[in-house]
Design a protein around this motif. Structure first.
Motif, PDB file in Angstrom:
ATOM      1  N   SER A 414      28.031 -15.113  11.169  1.00  0.00           N
ATOM      2  CA  SER A 414      28.192 -14.512   9.835  1.00  0.00           C
ATOM      3  C   SER A 414      26.882 -14.505   9.062  1.00  0.00           C
ATOM      4  O   SER A 414      26.666 -13.663   8.189  1.00  0.00           O
ATOM      5  CB  SER A 414      29.266 -15.267   9.036  1.00  0.00           C
ATOM      6  OG  SER A 414      28.886 -16.613   8.827  1.00  0.00           O
ATOM      7  N   TYR A 419      28.254  -7.577   7.456  1.00  0.00           N
ATOM      8  CA  TYR A 419      29.692  -7.850   7.373  1.00  0.00           C
ATOM      9  C   TYR A 419      30.512  -6.893   8.237  1.00  0.00           C
ATOM     10  O   TYR A 419      31.487  -7.300   8.877  1.00  0.00           O
ATOM     11  CB  TYR A 419      30.151  -7.761   5.917  1.00  0.00           C
ATOM     12  CG  TYR A 419      31.632  -8.044   5.767  1.00  0.00           C
ATOM     13  CD1 TYR A 419      32.120  -9.341   5.931  1.00  0.00           C
ATOM     14  CD2 TYR A 419      32.538  -7.020   5.487  1.00  0.00           C
ATOM     15  CE1 TYR A 419      33.472  -9.612   5.809  1.00  0.00           C
ATOM     16  CE2 TYR A 419      33.890  -7.284   5.372  1.00  0.00           C
ATOM     17  CZ  TYR A 419      34.358  -8.585   5.530  1.00  0.00           C
ATOM     18  OH  TYR A 419      35.692  -8.844   5.426  1.00  0.00           O
ATOM     19  N   LYS A 420      30.115  -5.639   8.281  1.00  0.00           N
ATOM     20  CA  LYS A 420      30.857  -4.658   9.076  1.00  0.00           C
ATOM     21  C   LYS A 420      30.884  -5.057  10.547  1.00  0.00           C
ATOM     22  O   LYS A 420      31.929  -4.980  11.205  1.00  0.00           O
ATOM     23  CB  LYS A 420      30.218  -3.271   8.909  1.00  0.00           C
ATOM     24  CG  LYS A 420      30.973  -2.150   9.605  1.00  0.00           C
ATOM     25  CD  LYS A 420      30.284  -0.802   9.347  1.00  0.00           C
ATOM     26  CE  LYS A 420      31.017   0.324  10.077  1.00  0.00           C
ATOM     27  NZ  LYS A 420      30.354   1.632   9.841  1.00  0.00           N
ATOM     28  N   ARG A 423      33.019  -8.315  10.983  1.00  0.00           N
ATOM     29  CA  ARG A 423      34.450  -8.005  10.876  1.00  0.00           C
ATOM     30  C   ARG A 423      34.976  -7.361  12.158  1.00  0.00           C
ATOM     31  O   ARG A 423      36.048  -7.698  12.661  1.00  0.00           O
ATOM     32  CB  ARG A 423      34.666  -7.070   9.677  1.00  0.00           C
ATOM     33  CG  ARG A 423      36.115  -6.712   9.403  1.00  0.00           C
ATOM     34  CD  ARG A 423      36.215  -5.988   8.069  1.00  0.00           C
ATOM     35  NE  ARG A 423      37.585  -5.563   7.833  1.00  0.00           N
ATOM     36  CZ  ARG A 423      38.052  -4.355   8.149  1.00  0.00           C
ATOM     37  NH1 ARG A 423      37.247  -3.450   8.697  1.00  0.00           N
ATOM     38  NH2 ARG A 423      39.313  -4.045   7.914  1.00  0.00           N
ATOM     39  N   ASN A 432      41.400 -11.180  11.711  1.00  0.00           N
ATOM     40  CA  ASN A 432      41.185 -10.001  10.869  1.00  0.00           C
ATOM     41  C   ASN A 432      40.659 -10.404   9.496  1.00  0.00           C
ATOM     42  O   ASN A 432      41.234 -11.260   8.823  1.00  0.00           O
ATOM     43  CB  ASN A 432      42.493  -9.216  10.728  1.00  0.00           C
ATOM     44  CG  ASN A 432      42.979  -8.686  12.070  1.00  0.00           C
ATOM     45  OD1 ASN A 432      42.209  -8.119  12.841  1.00  0.00           O
ATOM     46  ND2 ASN A 432      44.248  -8.906  12.372  1.00  0.00           N
ATOM     47  N   LEU A 433      39.561  -9.774   9.095  1.00  0.00           N
ATOM     48  CA  LEU A 433      38.945 -10.003   7.788  1.00  0.00           C
ATOM     49  C   LEU A 433      39.217  -8.805   6.886  1.00  0.00           C
ATOM     50  O   LEU A 433      39.417  -7.686   7.371  1.00  0.00           O
ATOM     51  CB  LEU A 433      37.440 -10.217   7.953  1.00  0.00           C
ATOM     52  CG  LEU A 433      37.026 -11.437   8.791  1.00  0.00           C
ATOM     53  CD1 LEU A 433      35.521 -11.423   9.047  1.00  0.00           C
ATOM     54  CD2 LEU A 433      37.431 -12.725   8.097  1.00  0.00           C
ATOM     55  N   ASP A 435      38.818  -5.638   4.097  1.00  0.00           N
ATOM     56  CA  ASP A 435      37.853  -4.534   4.001  1.00  0.00           C
ATOM     57  C   ASP A 435      36.718  -4.861   3.039  1.00  0.00           C
ATOM     58  O   ASP A 435      35.583  -4.446   3.239  1.00  0.00           O
ATOM     59  CB  ASP A 435      38.558  -3.257   3.517  1.00  0.00           C
ATOM     60  CG  ASP A 435      39.543  -2.743   4.568  1.00  0.00           C
ATOM     61  OD1 ASP A 435      39.374  -3.107   5.739  1.00  0.00           O
ATOM     62  OD2 ASP A 435      40.466  -2.006   4.210  1.00  0.00           O
ATOM     63  N   THR A 437      33.710  -6.396   1.313  1.00  0.00           N
ATOM     64  CA  THR A 437      32.573  -7.152   1.836  1.00  0.00           C
ATOM     65  C   THR A 437      32.533  -8.556   1.241  1.00  0.00           C
ATOM     66  O   THR A 437      32.620  -8.737   0.029  1.00  0.00           O
ATOM     67  CB  THR A 437      31.248  -6.433   1.511  1.00  0.00           C
ATOM     68  OG1 THR A 437      31.282  -5.135   2.105  1.00  0.00           O
ATOM     69  CG2 THR A 437      30.063  -7.210   2.055  1.00  0.00           C
ATOM     70  N   VAL A 443      32.914 -15.610   4.525  1.00  0.00           N
ATOM     71  CA  VAL A 443      33.318 -15.186   5.877  1.00  0.00           C
ATOM     72  C   VAL A 443      33.595 -16.410   6.735  1.00  0.00           C
ATOM     73  O   VAL A 443      34.639 -16.517   7.390  1.00  0.00           O
ATOM     74  CB  VAL A 443      32.231 -14.312   6.536  1.00  0.00           C
ATOM     75  CG1 VAL A 443      32.544 -14.094   8.013  1.00  0.00           C
ATOM     76  CG2 VAL A 443      32.124 -12.964   5.837  1.00  0.00           C
TER      77      VAL A 443
END
Length: 599
Positions: A414, A419-420, A423, A432-433, A435, A437, A443
């Motif tokens: 992390s 982040y994209k 994730r 699952n994280l 949407d 940011t 994270v």
């Protein structure tokens, strides 16, 4: 008598502009952008400007390489400038490839590798398809001297001008803005230093070798080589010690060996022309002995890094150490086979290693990420938290050592990747994280909790539960201004290192925004001493849950607060706010908001 010929200086400057127009263009763009950003208030839109500076720094050496290559191959003026235009187009493509957001550490790693590649390429591109070893050395010697000369002129001129400005400021009470000093430094480095260096840049690539500089020989012979020898003895002493005690080498010895080897190789490159000189026969003998002496240290390097990789997998740093160890081994073998006569291979091979590490499935980042996720998968399988190729929640807490190991892996991933990407990668494990940011710490904390594990980062867990509220500003909502006179976009981080009070000015008006952390009150004080307050404590308690972490996205109207005041009208629309909640105790870490007010 020493004379300064301004006509000669101007002629050299114009010639540099003619030879390197594209490189000077990106130097001007990068410098102007950085000067603007010095005192510009924080704004998310400024990421496009940070990317512009990033691209300009890389582009300067890249475009010099293109010009030098074209000149060395005796291309026409039109062909040369056509290639420079193509280079500018490639840089534009790289600029638009960069995300319009805060860059993750991976982008900086890649930028550093590209920076090394671009700078190394300037040293060898004129000699890729020909040229003697002596021509190669002479060209790099001249370039090295011009780099040092440009740096000396830049520092002296900056110091003189800065003192002159300070004298005017103090003696005549002109009240000059302190920001002028960093602006001046950036201008001197970005424009003066770059242009001066290019005005002196070698114009021939097969010049008759001049007499070897005595100062350079003395510096290398009596400063660099004695230091190299001292470090060599220290490292050999350490190797004898670990053999005698039969223990594994310390991890940081890897950095010492690599640093020592590179400095040693550089010192020997500086002495290269003296190898065939009968008066300096010792240079050839020392060079040969040095490369032989590297082999035991390279073995030590492989043992040290191999142990770390065996225990903790491959990370980006370990990848770089491993590939540099392989490069040192290959370089030493090659130089001894070729009888120390081919020095071009050193910068060329190092640039190839950097390029190999930059992108693709074999790059440092792909290999390290694969290694860390494989390590995580292995730990999950060993602790019965893996089924049918997917992660399953821990039914009972594993040992503290396992918990810390998982935390270390998750935090490393992390921390380095955007982040994209994070994730997407964790989604493959069925973790699952949201949407929205999240910061690195959020994270890590969320992944650990979704796995059913304790967050071992005690400093954060003791602060309470995380909350992260974000306004849905992606949608084209219309924000009513009503009858407010002024608007400010306010961003602040509340910690012991930041000043909680910020003052904004426009012509004769001013507004000071201060944050009182005990009760989480944001206070606006206008130029007429009128005030308004926003109670953020009440707002957070309204929307947060003290029993669980909260990551929520709200509509704009839900994040609108009206200021409490008798003599100032104020409204705040929160774009994002995060912190911790421990019972009724709220600790706000960051806020980004629109503030409207009228006095």
């Amino acid at each position: 008598m020493f004379k300064i010929s301004f006509s000669k200086l101007s002629a050299e400057a114009l010639l540099a502009l003619k030879r390197f127009p594209a490189a000077l263009l990106v130097a001007f763009i990068g410098t102007a952008t950085l000067i603007y950003l010095i005192d510009a208030p924080y704004n998310e839109k400024h990421f496009v400007l940070y990317n512009l500076v990033h691209t300009a720094v890389l582009g300067f050496s890249f475009l010099i390489s293109i010009s030098v290559f074209c000149e060395s191959k005796k291309m026409t003026f039109i062909q040369n400038h056509l290639f420079q235009i193509i280079g500018l187009a490639l840089l534009a493509g790289y600029y638009f490839y960069l995300p319009n957001a805060e860059l993750s550490e991976i982008y900086y790693f890649r930028a550093a590798l590209l920076f090394i590649i671009m700078h190394l390429s300037v040293s060898f591109v004129p000699f890729i398809l020909g040229g003697s070893q002596n021509d190669f050395w002479e060209y790099n010697k001249r370039m090295f001297i011009y780099i040092l000369t440009a740096a000396l002129y830049t520092v002296v001129l900056f110091g003189g001008l800065a003192l002159a400005i300070l004298a005017v400021d103090q003696l005549f009470k002109v009240n000059i803005d302190d920001e002028i000093y960093p602006r001046l430094w950036i201008f001197m480095v970005g424009i003066f230093n770059s242009w001066f260096f290019l005005s002196k840049f070698p114009k021939q690539y097969n010049e008759q070798q001049a007499e070897y500089p005595t100062a350079l020989r003395l510096f290398t012979q009596y400063v660099l080589l004695p230091l190299v020898t001292i470090y060599l003895l220290i490292l050999y002493g350490y190797e004898i010690k670990i053999i005698a005690l039969w223990e594994l080498p310390m991890g940081w010895v890897s950095y010492l060996i690599i640093g020592f080897s590179i400095v040693g190789i550089l010192a020997l490159l500086l002495l290269f022309p003296l190898q065939e000189n009968e008066q300096f026969k010792w240079v050839r003998k020392y060079t040969k002995s040095f490369y032989f002496a590297l082999f035991p240290l390279i073995l030590l390097l492989f043992i040290a890094i191999g142990k770390r990789i065996s225990d903790y997998g491959i990370t980006e740093n370990r990848y770089f150490i491993l590939i540099l160890a392989l490069w040192l081994l290959g370089t030493s073998v090659f130089m001894l086979i070729k009888r120390l006569k081919n020095i071009k291979i050193i910068p060329i091979s190092l640039a190839c290693v950097a390029l190999f590490s930059t992108a693709g499935p074999q790059s440092a980042f792909s290999v390290a990420k694969y290694s860390q996720f494989s390590r995580l998968e292995k730990i999950l399988k060993e602790n019965n938290a893996w089924k049918n190729g997917k992660f399953t929640v821990f039914t009972k807490q594993p040992s503290d050592s396992v918990n810390r190991e998982i935390y270390s892996i998750v935090n490393h991933i992390s921390e380095l990747y955007d982040y994209k990407t994070v994730r997407k990668d964790f989604a493959k494990l069925s973790v699952n994280l949201p949407d929205t940011t999240l910061s690195q710490y959020l994270v890590t904390d969320m992944v650990m909790k979704k796995m059913g594990l304790n967050n071992v980062n005690v400093a954060y867990s003791e602060s309470g539960r995380y909350f992260n509220f974000t306004g849905d500003t992606q949608k084209p909502d219309i924000i009513p201004i009503e009858d407010y006179q002024n608007f400010i976009e306010y961003t602040s981080y509340f910690d012991s290192y930041s000043d909680s009070a910020k003052t904004y000015t426009f012509e004769a008006d001013s507004l000071t925004i201060d944050f009182e952390s005990e009760h989480n009150i944001l206070t606006l004080t206008g130029s007429k001493e009128k005030k308004a307050e926003f109670d953020l404590n009440e707002f957070v308690i309204k929307y947060s849950d003290e029993k669980d972490d909260e990551y929520k996205t709200f509509k704009i109207q839900d994040l609108t607060i009206t200021g409490l005041s008798k003599n100032m009208k104020a409204k705040m629309i929160i774009k994002s706010i995060y912190g911790y909640r421990n019972g009724q105790k709220i600790s706000i870490q960051n806020i980004n908001a629109y503030i409207f007010y009228s006095e």
